[in-house]
Design a protein around this motif. Structure first.
Motif, short mmCIF file in Angstrom:
data_model
loop_
_atom_site.label_atom_id
_atom_site.label_comp_id
_atom_site.label_asym_id
_atom_site.label_seq_id
_atom_site.Cartn_x
_atom_site.Cartn_y
_atom_site.Cartn_z
N GLU A 134 -43.81 79.57 10.98
CA GLU A 134 -44.62 80.78 11.02
C GLU A 134 -45.31 80.94 12.38
O GLU A 134 -45.44 82.04 12.90
CB GLU A 134 -45.69 80.75 9.91
N GLU A 135 -45.78 79.83 12.90
CA GLU A 135 -46.60 79.91 14.10
C GLU A 135 -46.24 78.77 15.04
O GLU A 135 -46.04 77.64 14.59
CB GLU A 135 -48.07 79.73 13.68
N LYS A 136 -46.15 79.04 16.33
CA LYS A 136 -45.84 77.97 17.28
C LYS A 136 -47.10 77.13 17.50
O LYS A 136 -48.19 77.66 17.67
CB LYS A 136 -45.37 78.56 18.60
N GLN A 137 -46.93 75.81 17.43
CA GLN A 137 -48.06 74.91 17.62
C GLN A 137 -47.84 74.07 18.87
O GLN A 137 -46.70 73.90 19.31
CB GLN A 137 -48.20 73.99 16.39
N PRO A 138 -48.91 73.51 19.44
CA PRO A 138 -48.78 72.77 20.71
C PRO A 138 -47.80 71.59 20.64
O PRO A 138 -47.23 71.21 21.66
CB PRO A 138 -50.19 72.28 20.98
N TRP A 139 -47.64 70.99 19.44
CA TRP A 139 -46.79 69.79 19.33
C TRP A 139 -45.32 70.13 19.10
O TRP A 139 -44.48 69.25 19.00
CB TRP A 139 -47.30 68.89 18.21
N MET A 140 -45.01 71.42 19.00
CA MET A 140 -43.61 71.79 18.72
C MET A 140 -42.81 71.90 20.01
O MET A 140 -43.37 72.05 21.10
CB MET A 140 -43.58 73.12 17.98
N ASP A 141 -41.48 71.87 19.87
CA ASP A 141 -40.53 72.05 20.98
C ASP A 141 -40.67 71.00 22.08
O ASP A 141 -40.33 71.26 23.23
CB ASP A 141 -40.69 73.46 21.60
N LYS A 142 -41.19 69.84 21.75
CA LYS A 142 -41.32 68.79 22.77
C LYS A 142 -40.05 67.97 22.90
O LYS A 142 -39.75 67.45 23.95
CB LYS A 142 -42.51 67.86 22.47
N LEU A 143 -39.31 67.83 21.81
CA LEU A 143 -38.06 67.05 21.86
C LEU A 143 -36.91 68.00 22.20
O LEU A 143 -35.97 68.20 21.42
CB LEU A 143 -37.84 66.30 20.54
N GLN A 144 -37.01 68.60 23.36
CA GLN A 144 -36.06 69.62 23.81
C GLN A 144 -34.62 69.11 23.83
O GLN A 144 -33.70 69.86 23.52
CB GLN A 144 -36.45 70.08 25.21
N VAL A 145 -34.47 67.84 24.18
CA VAL A 145 -33.11 67.32 24.32
C VAL A 145 -32.33 67.40 23.00
O VAL A 145 -31.13 67.71 22.99
CB VAL A 145 -33.14 65.88 24.90
N LEU A 146 -33.02 67.20 21.89
CA LEU A 146 -32.36 67.26 20.58
C LEU A 146 -32.02 68.72 20.23
O LEU A 146 -30.93 69.02 19.73
CB LEU A 146 -33.24 66.64 19.50
N TYR A 163 -40.87 60.41 24.55
CA TYR A 163 -39.68 60.20 23.71
C TYR A 163 -38.54 61.11 24.16
O TYR A 163 -37.37 60.73 24.11
CB TYR A 163 -39.99 60.46 22.23
N ASN A 164 -38.89 62.34 24.56
CA ASN A 164 -37.86 63.27 25.00
C ASN A 164 -37.10 62.68 26.19
O ASN A 164 -35.87 62.72 26.24
CB ASN A 164 -38.50 64.61 25.39
N GLN A 165 -37.87 62.08 27.11
CA GLN A 165 -37.26 61.47 28.29
C GLN A 165 -36.36 60.29 27.89
O GLN A 165 -35.22 60.16 28.35
CB GLN A 165 -38.36 61.02 29.26
N ILE A 166 -36.89 59.45 26.97
CA ILE A 166 -36.11 58.28 26.55
C ILE A 166 -34.81 58.72 25.87
O ILE A 166 -33.73 58.19 26.15
CB ILE A 166 -36.94 57.39 25.58
N LEU A 167 -34.92 59.71 25.00
CA LEU A 167 -33.74 60.18 24.26
C LEU A 167 -32.72 60.78 25.23
O LEU A 167 -31.51 60.63 25.05
CB LEU A 167 -34.14 61.18 23.18
N GLU A 168 -33.22 61.46 26.25
CA GLU A 168 -32.33 62.02 27.26
C GLU A 168 -31.53 60.90 27.93
O GLU A 168 -30.31 61.00 28.09
CB GLU A 168 -33.17 62.76 28.30
N ASP A 169 -32.24 59.81 28.27
CA ASP A 169 -31.57 58.66 28.90
C ASP A 169 -30.56 58.03 27.95
O ASP A 169 -29.46 57.65 28.36
CB ASP A 169 -32.61 57.60 29.32
N VAL A 170 -30.94 57.92 26.67
CA VAL A 170 -30.03 57.32 25.67
C VAL A 170 -28.76 58.16 25.57
O VAL A 170 -27.64 57.64 25.60
CB VAL A 170 -30.73 57.21 24.29
#
Ligand SMILES: [Zn+2]
Length: 489
Positions: A94-106, A254-261
């Motif tokens: 319903e609403e975008k929150q500050p913690w959303m869309d951080k795991l962009q790589v996924l 985590y986004n950075q780590i997952l990108e590396d993985v």
């Protein structure tokens, strides 16, 4: 004359019945205490029976009992207390929150590689604590409240589980991160790098330990299953809450780590490479509330996420199996589809993917969408695109019969499987029923009592309260908006 005589006869009998009433009350209390200790804290009996490679039930002669492995290697990255809205694009809410869309790589992978990457909303069963979830993920069973007490001295698991089957079937497992794994499975890992999980104020020790070993291990060839369990997001939630700078920093890390993985896996997935047929799973064990709490059955706690990606692209046919549960455009205008699965199905699905016997006590089903994401499932069946197009629709199913005999295309129910919640319902139902019987009985005898009626009303209110609370589990604050599928339009 008759009345005084009967009164004389009644009095001594009433005096004699008092001890009987006391005995009856004592008996009822003893029974209640017995049921309480046996039932309320449901002590689950763990069977030490194990599945075997040569188990043959309901399989025609000459057929292998268990599916052949669909993937050669499996990388499981567990992000503790991963909320569903940490992974799914904010446009699903319903609403975008500050913690959303951080795991962009996924999100990007799910949008760009629809055939080989998928975001799932994984529904956990209460109690949503890490130990119970790890137990459930590996045994395919339902943990109970009595397990909660064991959180502080995690005993080794005696039930059949994936780790046991992996070890027994010659698969090598390496583990790094949360030391709960080594407490549960002290003798199942070929290599382990456990870090202490109990200091919730420490956001980094476990994560840094995992980071130190994860990328180098991906380049090694001495394992078949790799488990990396990060704890930072869980601890950040407990100390600072979800809407906090440390939480956002953790997610960005985590986004950075997952990108590396993902880059590492991609670079090693060329034909003949060590990750040619590897499947990556990034998943939470449970969710968390905005205050960082978990353990209960609210939507925020039971809804976690599972992201699956296979570096090798399966054929177009896979799209027929992937459901269109909920598709929507992400922030960049790319379509992302999200499926729903029961965490309970994890154990058998992973067993099917790796070609090992299902844990004996597992009550889950193979999730067809997760299973289909691995390219190997299609290779095994020598399924070419032309054959698929000819077989179209439901006729694809017999071709994949070994996998789908267990399977129904949609998860039958989105409701929780928890014994604990169901137990509450059943207890309330029985109480209501006995109340109705009591009111009916006294009404027919003519001595209707208002207390009994009020008690019945209270009971009905409680019952609907419980039903309402349980329905919120699905349609809670983190449930996705109702988006019609955009596929095909
Ligand atoms: Zn926690």
């Amino acid at each position: 004359m008759a009345a005084p005589a009967s009164r004389r006869r009644e009095q001594p009998s009433r005096g004699r019945s008092w001890p009987l009433i006391f005995v009856a009350i004592l008996a009822v209390h003893s029974l209640a205490i017995y049921l309480f200790t046996r039932g309320f804290l449901l002590t689950r009996t763990e069977l030490d029976l194990h599945s075997h490679r040569d188990d043959r039930t309901g399989v025609s002669p000459g057929c292998s009992s268990w599916p052949p492995p669909a993937v050669d290697r499996l990388v499981i990255v567990v992000l503790d207390a991963l909320r569903f809205d940490f992974v799914a694009p904010s446009t699903f809410f319903e609403e975008k929150q500050p913690w959303m869309d951080k795991l962009q790589v996924l999100q990007k992978l799910a949008a760009d590689e629809k055939k080989s990457a998928r975001i799932f909303k994984a529904l956990a069963d209460p109690p949503t604590t890490s130990l119970q979830r790890l137990k459930a993920l590996t045994t395919g069973g339902l943990p109970t409240f009595i397990d909660v007490g064991n959180s502080f001295g995690a005993p080794a698991i005696v039930e059949d589980n994936i780790m046991h089957q992996l070890a027994k079937n010659g698969k090598r497992v390496v583990m790094m991160g949360d030391d709960t794994w080594t407490q549960l499975y002290p003798e199942h890992f070929n290599k382990s790098f456990p870090y202490p999980s109990f200091n919730v104020k420490d956001l980094d020790t476990v994560d840094n330990g995992v980071i130190e070993h994860l990328l180098p291990s991906l380049r090694e060839n001495d394992w078949d299953v790799l488990i990396a369990h990060f704890l930072g997001v869980d601890h950040a939630g407990h100390i600072f809450g979800v809407d906090s700078t440390p939480m956002i920093q953790k997610l960005e890390q985590y986004n950075q780590i997952l990108e590396d993985v993902i880059d590492t896996l991609k670079s090693l997935s060329t034909p003949g490479g060590p990750h040619e047929n590897t499947l990556l799973l990034v998943m939470g064990d449970h969710g968390q509330t905005l205050n960082g709490d978990h353990g209960g059955g609210t939507a925020e706690e039971v809804e976690t996420s599972l992201f699956a990606w296979s570096p090798k692209t399966p054929p177009i046919a896979v799209l027929a199996v992937l459901g269109e549960d909920s598709c929507n455009f992400d922030l960049h205008g790319n379509e992302v589809c999200v499926s729903t699965m029961q965490q309970l199905d994890f154990a058998v699905t992973v067993s099917a993917l790796l070609g090992i016997p299902f844990p004996f006590g597992s009550i889950g089903r193979v999730n067809p969408e997760l299973y289909a994401l691995s390219a190997g499932t299609w290779d095994n069946q020598k399924m070419d695109i032309k054959a698929y197009q000819e077989s179209a629709g439901a006729r694809i199913i017999p071709k994949l019969s070994f996998a789908f005999t267990l399977v129904t295309i949609r998860a039958a129910s989105l409701l929780s499987n928890s014994y604990i919640l169901t137990e509450g319902r059943v207890a309330n139902f029985l109480l209501s029923t006995s109340c109705i019987a009591g009111v009916w009985h006294s009404a027919t005898k003519g001595n209707f009592s208002i207390e009994e009626f009020v008690f019945l009303l209270l009971n009905i209110c409680t019952r609907y309260g419980i039903e309402f609370g349980m329905s919120k589990q699905i349609a809670g604050p983190t449930a996705t908006k109702d988006h019609p599928s955009t596929r095909g339009s």
